[in-house]
Motif scaffolding. Structure first.
Motif, PDB file in Angstrom:
ATOM      1  N   MET A 181      60.407  78.006  46.675  1.00 14.58           N
ATOM      2  CA  MET A 181      59.570  76.668  47.172  1.00 14.58           C
ATOM      3  C   MET A 181      58.664  76.420  46.184  1.00 14.58           C
ATOM      4  N   ASN A 182      60.018  75.337  45.335  1.00 13.05           N
ATOM      5  CA  ASN A 182      60.060  74.899  44.005  1.00 13.05           C
ATOM      6  C   ASN A 182      58.785  73.902  43.470  1.00 13.05           C
ATOM      7  N   HIS A 183      57.835  73.530  44.814  1.00 14.76           N
ATOM      8  CA  HIS A 183      57.027  72.524  44.911  1.00 14.76           C
ATOM      9  C   HIS A 183      55.824  72.884  45.007  1.00 14.76           C
ATOM     10  N   ILE A 184      55.564  74.506  44.726  1.00 16.77           N
ATOM     11  CA  ILE A 184      54.311  74.681  44.838  1.00 16.77           C
ATOM     12  C   ILE A 184      53.710  76.109  44.567  1.00 16.77           C
ATOM     13  N   HIS A 185      53.390  76.648  43.561  1.00 15.21           N
ATOM     14  CA  HIS A 185      52.744  77.425  42.680  1.00 15.21           C
ATOM     15  C   HIS A 185      51.389  78.282  43.591  1.00 15.21           C
ATOM     16  N   VAL A 186      51.235  79.376  43.107  1.00 15.34           N
ATOM     17  CA  VAL A 186      50.124  80.704  43.229  1.00 15.34           C
ATOM     18  C   VAL A 186      48.883  80.034  41.773  1.00 15.34           C
ATOM     19  N   GLN A 187      48.128  79.431  42.716  1.00 14.61           N
ATOM     20  CA  GLN A 187      46.735  79.158  41.254  1.00 14.61           C
ATOM     21  C   GLN A 187      46.503  80.645  40.813  1.00 14.61           C
ATOM     22  N   ASP A 188      45.970  80.732  39.982  1.00 14.05           N
ATOM     23  CA  ASP A 188      45.288  82.317  39.262  1.00 14.05           C
ATOM     24  C   ASP A 188      43.959  81.750  39.741  1.00 14.05           C
ATOM     25  N   SER A 189      42.684  82.651  40.168  1.00  7.02           N
ATOM     26  CA  SER A 189      41.532  81.984  41.072  1.00  7.02           C
ATOM     27  C   SER A 189      41.103  83.827  40.572  1.00  7.02           C
ATOM     28  N   SER A 190      40.186  84.241  41.220  1.00  7.80           N
ATOM     29  CA  SER A 190      39.123  84.726  42.257  1.00  7.80           C
ATOM     30  C   SER A 190      38.811  85.076  43.332  1.00  7.80           C
ATOM     31  N   THR A 191      38.202  85.687  44.227  1.00  7.03           N
ATOM     32  CA  THR A 191      37.963  86.584  45.401  1.00  7.03           C
ATOM     33  C   THR A 191      37.542  85.143  45.899  1.00  7.03           C
ATOM     34  N   PRO A 192      36.101  85.440  44.698  1.00  5.95           N
ATOM     35  CA  PRO A 192      35.186  84.054  44.927  1.00  5.95           C
ATOM     36  C   PRO A 192      35.347  83.517  45.255  1.00  5.95           C
ATOM     37  N   ALA A 193      35.891  82.861  43.907  1.00  2.00           N
ATOM     38  CA  ALA A 193      36.072  80.940  43.752  1.00  2.00           C
ATOM     39  C   ALA A 193      37.571  80.180  44.977  1.00  2.00           C
ATOM     40  N   MET A 194      37.918  81.397  45.342  1.00  2.00           N
ATOM     41  CA  MET A 194      39.048  81.050  46.472  1.00  2.00           C
ATOM     42  C   MET A 194      38.150  81.208  47.652  1.00  2.00           C
ATOM     43  N   LEU A 195      36.925  81.687  47.903  1.00  2.23           N
ATOM     44  CA  LEU A 195      36.447  81.206  49.330  1.00  2.23           C
ATOM     45  C   LEU A 195      35.649  80.329  49.549  1.00  2.23           C
ATOM     46  N   THR A 196      35.120  80.463  47.974  1.00  2.00           N
ATOM     47  CA  THR A 196      34.207  78.545  48.219  1.00  2.00           C
ATOM     48  C   THR A 196      35.644  77.607  48.581  1.00  2.00           C
ATOM     49  N   ALA A 197      37.342  77.381  47.297  1.00  2.00           N
ATOM     50  CA  ALA A 197      37.294  76.780  48.087  1.00  2.00           C
ATOM     51  C   ALA A 197      38.082  76.479  49.458  1.00  2.00           C
ATOM     52  N   LEU A 198      38.182  77.375  49.865  1.00  2.45           N
ATOM     53  CA  LEU A 198      38.064  77.660  51.152  1.00  2.45           C
ATOM     54  C   LEU A 198      37.297  76.859  52.495  1.00  2.45           C
ATOM     55  N   LYS A 199      35.748  77.417  52.228  1.00  6.33           N
ATOM     56  CA  LYS A 199      34.474  76.812  52.746  1.00  6.33           C
ATOM     57  C   LYS A 199      34.648  74.898  52.731  1.00  6.33           C
ATOM     58  N   GLN A 200      35.069  75.209  50.741  1.00  5.11           N
ATOM     59  CA  GLN A 200      35.227  73.569  51.018  1.00  5.11           C
ATOM     60  C   GLN A 200      35.668  72.393  51.761  1.00  5.11           C
ATOM     61  N   ALA A 201      37.564  73.143  52.122  1.00  2.00           N
ATOM     62  CA  ALA A 201      38.472  72.826  52.200  1.00  2.00           C
ATOM     63  C   ALA A 201      38.143  72.109  54.020  1.00  2.00           C
ATOM     64  N   VAL A 202      37.887  73.789  54.648  1.00  2.00           N
ATOM     65  CA  VAL A 202      37.735  73.353  56.105  1.00  2.00           C
ATOM     66  C   VAL A 202      36.510  72.656  56.347  1.00  2.00           C
ATOM     67  N   LYS A 203      35.461  72.457  55.612  1.00  2.00           N
ATOM     68  CA  LYS A 203      34.629  71.554  55.987  1.00  2.00           C
ATOM     69  C   LYS A 203      34.639  70.689  56.227  1.00  2.00           C
ATOM     70  N   ALA A 204      35.641  69.700  55.307  1.00  2.06           N
ATOM     71  CA  ALA A 204      35.950  68.355  54.949  1.00  2.06           C
ATOM     72  C   ALA A 204      37.464  68.666  55.506  1.00  2.06           C
ATOM     73  N   LYS A 205      37.895  69.634  55.994  1.00  4.33           N
ATOM     74  CA  LYS A 205      39.356  69.502  57.086  1.00  4.33           C
ATOM     75  C   LYS A 205      40.432  68.976  55.926  1.00  4.33           C
ATOM     76  N   ARG A 206      40.209  69.462  54.906  1.00  8.54           N
ATOM     77  CA  ARG A 206      41.323  69.301  53.403  1.00  8.54           C
ATOM     78  C   ARG A 206      41.912  69.826  53.714  1.00  8.54           C
ATOM     79  N   PRO A 207      43.468  69.893  53.787  1.00  5.83           N
ATOM     80  CA  PRO A 207      44.498  71.179  53.013  1.00  5.83           C
ATOM     81  C   PRO A 207      44.133  72.055  52.591  1.00  5.83           C
ATOM     82  N   ILE A 208      44.690  72.966  52.749  1.00  4.59           N
ATOM     83  CA  ILE A 208      44.437  74.682  51.804  1.00  4.59           C
ATOM     84  C   ILE A 208      45.291  75.546  52.399  1.00  4.59           C
ATOM     85  N   ALA A 209      45.936  76.086  51.135  1.00  2.17           N
ATOM     86  CA  ALA A 209      47.073  77.050  51.416  1.00  2.17           C
ATOM     87  C   ALA A 209      45.636  78.181  50.725  1.00  2.17           C
ATOM     88  N   VAL A 210      46.170  79.707  50.929  1.00  6.61           N
ATOM     89  CA  VAL A 210      44.914  80.856  50.221  1.00  6.61           C
ATOM     90  C   VAL A 210      45.984  81.558  50.510  1.00  6.61           C
TER      91      VAL A 210
END
Length: 303
Positions: A181-210
């Motif tokens: 998967m040479n076009h994507i990387h794992v972005q270091d974060s934290s569990t709370p930050a990941m959950l915040t990003a996930l919540k915002q993306a799903v609310k807007a129906k944007r693509p997100i992988a976690v």
């Protein structure tokens, strides 16, 4: 699993054995092994129960749930937060009576030296216990590593990670390499930050992988799915069961409580609901009481 850096082997340190001997074998047992007659239990049933726990989301939730339920039945419950090593040793030696979050076969190597003294009362979680890269189900065209890589730009070329150094995140980084998967990387974060990003993306129906694991309330709440992992880089070949484990002698001496534990079952939606009640409060017992009040029919089926 644990909130933050998770998993078993990293916690199983040699130094924990001396801690376990002192902390579990002596101190805890002083609280837990005074036996009295109990009309609803065995001849040596105890009204004091020591439950060990780990800071994993589902364990915190189920431990406090049962603490409240047992106290409502007239028991005194001592909770002991321990690392995996001393916890298993305490469970074997009798300093710990019960534990609600034993993952098998994931924990098989660590528990094999103790298993003759431990009873497995039930596998209480009826859903899938797994981990991997998760995306929302509305991403209907993203089901494989190759599809995620091909559409990496939609995901800002990233998989949102959790805690750097965690077993899950390291495994997903390996997965990215193995599947090319040479076009994507794992972005270091934290569990709370990941959950915040996930919540915002799903609310807007944007693509997100976690990076995700189950059971976790977010997997159910945000209607997620795992992308495939045919080489089992992250996903286990054998689905783990989540067990209630008890000291074998304690279980024999306390058949009533052991029977209650054996009846314990939660579906993914039920566990997610319980975890949501607890996730934003420090008073876990009060949260458990509120959940119990809303789920009386389910609770009654365990007793």
């Amino acid at each position: 699993m644990k909130t933050g850096t998770k998993k078993f082997a990293s916690l199983f340190l040699l130094t924990t054995f001396s801690i376990a001997t002192a902390g579990c074998g002596t101190q805890i047992s002083n609280n837990a092994t005074t036996n009295t007659s109990n009309a609803t239990g065995g001849a040596r049933a105890s009204k004091t129960i020591t439950i060990a726990w780990l800071p994993w989301t589902e364990d915190v939730a189920t431990t406090h749930l049962w603490k409240v339920l047992l106290e409502q039945k007239g028991y005194t419950v001592n909770l002991k937060e321990l690392d995996v090593g001393p916890l298993l040793l305490g469970l074997s030696k009798g300093g710990v009576d019960a534990f609600f979050d034993l993952w098998l076969p994931a924990e098989q190597n660590n528990i094999k030296k103790y298993k003759s003294n431990i009873s497995y009362l039930t596998d209480w979680y009826t859903g899938e216990s797994s981990e991997g890269v998760a995306v929302p189900k509305y991403m209907t065209n993203i089901n494989t590593p190759q599809e995620l890589n091909a559409h990496a730009a939609q995901f800002k070329h990233r998989i949102v990670g959790i805690d750097p150094g965690s077993q899950e995140e390291n495994s997903v980084k390996k997965m990215v390499k193995v599947y090319g998967m040479n076009h994507i990387h794992v972005q270091d974060s934290s569990t709370p930050a990941m959950l915040t990003a996930l919540k915002q993306a799903v609310k807007a129906k944007r693509p997100i992988a976690v990076v995700m694991w189950t059971p976790h309330w977010a997997f159910t709440k945000y209607n997620l799915k795992y992308i495939s992992d045919p080489k089992y880089i992250v996903k286990s070949k054998t689905t783990n069961k989540i067990l209630v484990a008890a000291n074998k002698k304690w279980a024999k001496d306390n058949p009533t409580v052991s029977g209650w534990f054996s009846n314990f079952k939660l579906t993914p939606n039920q566990l997610a609901s319980l975890e949501e009640y607890m996730k934003n409060t420090k008073d876990k017992d009060s949260a458990a009481k509120k959940w119990i009040a809303k789920n009386q029919s389910l609770i009654s089926s365990w007793f």
